[in-house]
Design a protein around this motif. Structure first.
Motif, PDB file in Angstrom:
ATOM      1  N   SER A  75      -0.153   3.190  -8.105  1.00 11.18           N
ATOM      2  CA  SER A  75      -1.535   3.199  -8.559  1.00 11.18           C
ATOM      3  C   SER A  75      -2.314   4.077  -7.573  1.00 11.18           C
ATOM      4  N   ASN A  76      -3.601   3.974  -7.561  1.00 15.69           N
ATOM      5  CA  ASN A  76      -4.383   4.813  -6.647  1.00 15.69           C
ATOM      6  C   ASN A  76      -4.089   4.502  -5.182  1.00 15.69           C
ATOM      7  N   TYR A  77      -3.812   3.220  -4.891  1.00 11.55           N
ATOM      8  CA  TYR A  77      -3.654   2.834  -3.495  1.00 11.55           C
ATOM      9  C   TYR A  77      -2.338   2.103  -3.213  1.00 11.55           C
ATOM     10  N   THR A  78      -1.660   1.667  -4.240  1.00  8.23           N
ATOM     11  CA  THR A  78      -0.473   0.834  -4.014  1.00  8.23           C
ATOM     12  C   THR A  78       0.761   1.434  -4.680  1.00  8.23           C
ATOM     13  N   MET A  79       1.888   0.878  -4.317  1.00  7.66           N
ATOM     14  CA  MET A  79       3.170   1.243  -4.929  1.00  7.66           C
ATOM     15  C   MET A  79       3.903  -0.038  -5.316  1.00  7.66           C
ATOM     16  N   GLU A  80       4.774   0.083  -6.316  1.00  7.77           N
ATOM     17  CA  GLU A  80       5.517  -1.076  -6.810  1.00  7.77           C
ATOM     18  C   GLU A  80       6.988  -0.694  -6.919  1.00  7.77           C
ATOM     19  N   LEU A  81       7.846  -1.584  -6.475  1.00 10.28           N
ATOM     20  CA  LEU A  81       9.282  -1.353  -6.636  1.00 10.28           C
ATOM     21  C   LEU A  81       9.970  -2.673  -6.931  1.00 10.28           C
ATOM     22  N   THR A  82      11.110  -2.570  -7.601  1.00 14.09           N
ATOM     23  CA  THR A  82      11.887  -3.753  -7.982  1.00 14.09           C
ATOM     24  C   THR A  82      13.365  -3.478  -7.730  1.00 14.09           C
ATOM     25  N   GLY A  83      14.122  -4.539  -7.638  1.00 14.54           N
ATOM     26  CA  GLY A  83      15.549  -4.364  -7.412  1.00 14.54           C
ATOM     27  C   GLY A  83      16.290  -5.685  -7.448  1.00 14.54           C
ATOM     28  N   TRP A  84      17.590  -5.599  -7.190  1.00 20.53           N
ATOM     29  CA  TRP A  84      18.468  -6.770  -7.128  1.00 20.53           C
ATOM     30  C   TRP A  84      18.736  -7.105  -5.671  1.00 20.53           C
ATOM     31  N   PHE A  91       0.835  -1.203   0.000  1.00 22.88           N
ATOM     32  CA  PHE A  91       0.000   0.000   0.000  1.00 22.88           C
ATOM     33  C   PHE A  91       0.871   1.256   0.000  1.00 22.88           C
ATOM     34  N   TYR A  92       0.414   2.250  -0.730  1.00 23.34           N
ATOM     35  CA  TYR A  92       1.164   3.500  -0.872  1.00 23.34           C
ATOM     36  C   TYR A  92       1.381   4.179   0.477  1.00 23.34           C
ATOM     37  N   GLY A  93       0.402   4.044   1.384  1.00 23.00           N
ATOM     38  CA  GLY A  93       0.519   4.677   2.686  1.00 23.00           C
ATOM     39  C   GLY A  93       1.679   4.152   3.513  1.00 23.00           C
ATOM     40  N   LYS A  94       2.202   2.986   3.153  1.00 23.18           N
ATOM     41  CA  LYS A  94       3.327   2.408   3.883  1.00 23.18           C
ATOM     42  C   LYS A  94       4.657   2.744   3.224  1.00 23.18           C
ATOM     43  N   ARG A  95       4.639   3.639   2.253  1.00 19.26           N
ATOM     44  CA  ARG A  95       5.844   3.927   1.464  1.00 19.26           C
ATOM     45  C   ARG A  95       7.042   4.291   2.333  1.00 19.26           C
ATOM     46  N   ASP A  96       6.877   5.294   3.201  1.00 16.00           N
ATOM     47  CA  ASP A  96       8.017   5.797   3.967  1.00 16.00           C
ATOM     48  C   ASP A  96       8.596   4.731   4.892  1.00 16.00           C
ATOM     49  N   THR A  97       7.747   3.980   5.579  1.00 10.02           N
ATOM     50  CA  THR A  97       8.258   2.960   6.502  1.00 10.02           C
ATOM     51  C   THR A  97       8.903   1.806   5.747  1.00 10.02           C
ATOM     52  N   VAL A  98       8.326   1.443   4.594  1.00 13.51           N
ATOM     53  CA  VAL A  98       8.920   0.356   3.802  1.00 13.51           C
ATOM     54  C   VAL A  98      10.276   0.771   3.256  1.00 13.51           C
ATOM     55  N   MET A  99      10.366   2.005   2.728  1.00 12.86           N
ATOM     56  CA  MET A  99      11.633   2.460   2.163  1.00 12.86           C
ATOM     57  C   MET A  99      12.705   2.576   3.241  1.00 12.86           C
TER      58      MET A  99
END
Length: 657
Positions: free
Chosen positions: A286-295, A14-22
């Motif tokens: 998206s409206n409610y979520t975020m997506e990220l990818t990496g190695w 969820f996008y709202g968790k962006r800062d804590t996830v990052m």
């Protein structure tokens, strides 16, 4: 001992968790982000590129402010010496600790106060320059003991202050003397200019001005109300006040060492925070979520899942995929080696990291480099000093990880240095009573041994090339005719040499010649495999024969192992011979100083030569047999660690136990 296996990860939450996830990902320190748009083509139908973080500009300004404050304070605070700085333990902080510090330390007020003090120092400097010019001007007129304004009050006389070149002074005196009722006084004089007071009648004004113009007279307009001496005294007092104020400000700045260290912690925190907000360029939303990818290293996948679960609970999707062959060129490279091999990774990185599909050359290069290093120094005393110095440096001083690895490398290289020192029987330029090889009488044997060492390493490099080609489905013929043929050629040359020198009465030389001819045929055929047309195959096949000179020059390059080892020992022996001529009292006074100084110089030059030429042998004579390079370094999503070491929460917990 290889290249760390990588996987790609794909995270949706969820996008709202962006800062804590990052922040959790940055604390993890084991991933490298890349643009989520590149993960799969259908992503853009559900997600769009994430907008720039709303706090990005604000945080970037804060980073600039703290960086300025650190640079400003660095000019004034007392810096510890190199040894003293290395004696201080490295400071370790987690992201959470840095965040708490940045939020409790009132760095904005510190920054504002430093700005004010900087502004005042600049004002003082500007005022000082103005007053210094004023002082310089008044110094020339201070002996005119009247207020120059009085000159404009005369009824019948004109009074002027001004300057003339010294070369025109005598002429001016003579011409003014011809006029009646004139007065000329020298107030001050430099090597080039005279500062004058002139008085003459108004009725003689025209003639006087003609004389003055001819002499190059420059009239001086006095801008002050008081006498020059009084104004000069006031100016000096103002300069003293400014100097006192400046000294007081700089003294206060010198006491702000704690603020400097605290600002470093804030800078580290803001740098990590800016890195997180700038990571938006890699993310989709998206409206409610975020997506990220990496190695991520494959062995860390389970730990990453646990890290994300701590902040996202069950509200996330995490997928891992294997790296495809067509993605090898974009895959970052992270080396993994045994602790005895790892210190030599820096030598490979200086050349170029291996590509993801390649072998890591570090474990194959390490024994050859260490042995070559020892051969080129070959003194037990020099090796023992290097070992002890490295051990003491690690025990007494605190180095950053990269520097510590370099010290470990030299400590490992000191072991073969002592070993070859025992073989040569050398200790600080003196010889033991027993010697397996003498640098005085066994030069030929040492030369042959160096060539054999080079032969073994080159054969080993070709063996690695054979292995790498053999692993490829369509390159087995190349393995035989390009790598195998050259191995066959070198073995044939060795057989011929052995037949000529070691066993001349056997048929070994004849067998070697036959094998040599066969190997040359194989080399031509192997070279033709690279051609695209018939003419191209013939040309490339014949041209491959030219590599014979390269292989022979490679073997000759290893003679430096003998040359440098013998040279270092001979220089040490020469120093000892010089010291032996000193009288006994001098030997135990100035002789000790000379012994330390001369051998210290020889130790430095011997180790430097071994380091540089050892690298050269690996890069030019070994790597070009099997190694391509050009890999991309793994860049973990973590703080820059410019001021302190930033460790993960997990590592902090392990250290606390």
């Amino acid at each position: 001992m290889a290249i760390e296996k990588m996987q790609k990860f794909h995270l949706i939450t969820f996008y709202g968790k962006r800062d804590t996830v990052m922040e959790q990902l940055q604390d993890f320190q084991q991933i490298e982000l890349f643009s989520a748009e590149n993960y799969h083509k259908k992503t853009d139908s559900f997600f769009s590129q994430m907008q720039e973080h709303p706090e990005a500009d604000k945080i970037e300004n804060q980073v600039g402010n703290v960086s300025w404050a650190l640079s400003f304070l660095e000019q004034y605070i007392e810096k510890p010496g190199m040894v003293q700085a290395l004696r201080k333990p490295l400071r370790h902080y987690t992201l959470r600790q840095l965040s708490e510090h940045a939020n409790t330390f009132d760095w904005q007020n510190v920054y504002s106060d430093l700005r004010q003090q900087d502004k005042r120092l600049r004002t003082i400097e500007q005022k000082r320059q103005e007053l210094s010019l004023k002082e310089d001007e008044l110094n020339k007129w201070q002996y005119f003991d009247e207020n120059p304004a009085i000159l404009s009050t005369f009824n019948e006389t004109i009074g002027l202050l001004g300057t003339v070149p010294n070369t025109e002074l005598n002429h001016l005196k003579e011409e003014m003397r011809k006029l009646q009722h004139t007065y000329l006084e020298i107030i001050h004089q430099t090597s080039t200019t005279s500062y004058l007071l002139l008085l003459f009648l108004k009725e003689k004004s025209e003639e006087a001005h003609d004389i003055l113009n001819e002499a190059g007279f420059q009239e001086y307009e006095y801008p002050y109300e008081d006498k020059p001496a009084q104004v000069l005294k006031q100016t000096k007092e103002q300069l003293q006040q400014l100097a006192s104020e400046e000294k007081s400000i700089k003294t206060r700045l010198k006491t702000q060492k704690n603020n400097y260290e605290n600002l470093g912690l804030v800078a580290e925190y803001l740098d990590g925070l800016l890195m997180r907000v700038n990571a938006n360029k890699y993310l989709l939303q998206s409206n409610y979520t975020m997506e990220l990818t990496g190695w991520i290293p494959a062995k860390q996948t389970e730990q990453l899942d646990q890290q994300i679960r701590q902040v996202a609970g069950k509200d996330y999707f995490l997928e891992f995929t294997e790296v495809k062959e067509e993605e090898y060129s974009q895959t970052p490279v992270l080396l993994k080696n045994h602790k005895l091999i790892k210190p030599f990774e820096g030598l490979v990185e200086m050349y170029s990291l291996p590509q993801y599909w390649e072998l890591d050359p570090t474990p194959f290069m390490t024994p050859f480099y260490a042995l070559a290093f020892g051969l080129m120094v070959a003194d037990f005393g020099y090796g023992l000093l290097l070992f002890v110095a490295s051990a003491l440096a690690k025990y007494l001083l605190n180095f950053k990880p990269a520097m510590k690895q370099n010290i470990n490398m030299f400590q490992i290289c000191s072991v073969p240095t002592m070993m070859w020192g025992l073989i040569y029987g050398n200790i600080f330029g003196r010889q033991f009573s027993f010697q397996l090889l003498s640098t005085d009488s066994d030069i030929t044997e040492i030369l042959v041994m160096s060539m054999i060492f080079g032969f073994i390493q080159i054969m080993f490099g070709l063996g690695l090339k054979f292995y790498l080609l053999w692993q490829k489905e369509r390159a087995k013929l190349k393995a035989l005719l390009q790598a195998g043929a050259w191995m066959f050629f070198l073995i044939s040359v060795a057989m011929i040499a052995a037949g000529m020198v070691l066993v001349p009465d056997t048929s070994l030389q004849t067998i070697g010649i036959v094998c040599l001819i066969a190997s040359l045929v194989m080399i031509v055929i192997g070279g033709s495999l690279d051609g695209q047309t018939v003419i191209g195959k013939i040309g490339s096949g014949l041209y491959s024969i030219m590599n014979i000179t390269n292989y022979l020059s490679d073997l000759i390059s290893y003679t430096r192992l003998m040359a440098l080892g013998v040279a270092g020992g001979s220089i040490g022996a020469a120093f000892n011979l010089i010291l032996s001529y000193l009288p006994i009292p001098a030997k135990f006074t100035i002789g000790i100083v000379l012994f330390i100084g001369l051998h210290g110089l020889n130790i430095f030059l011997s180790h430097l030569s071994a380091y540089v030429h050892g690298i050269r042998l690996q890069y030019l004579e070994f790597f070009n047999k099997f190694y391509t390079g050009g890999g991309r370094v793994f860049k973990p999503f973590k703080s820059s660690e410019a001021y302190v070491q930033v460790i993960s929460e997990r590592k902090q917990e392990q250290e606390d136990k």
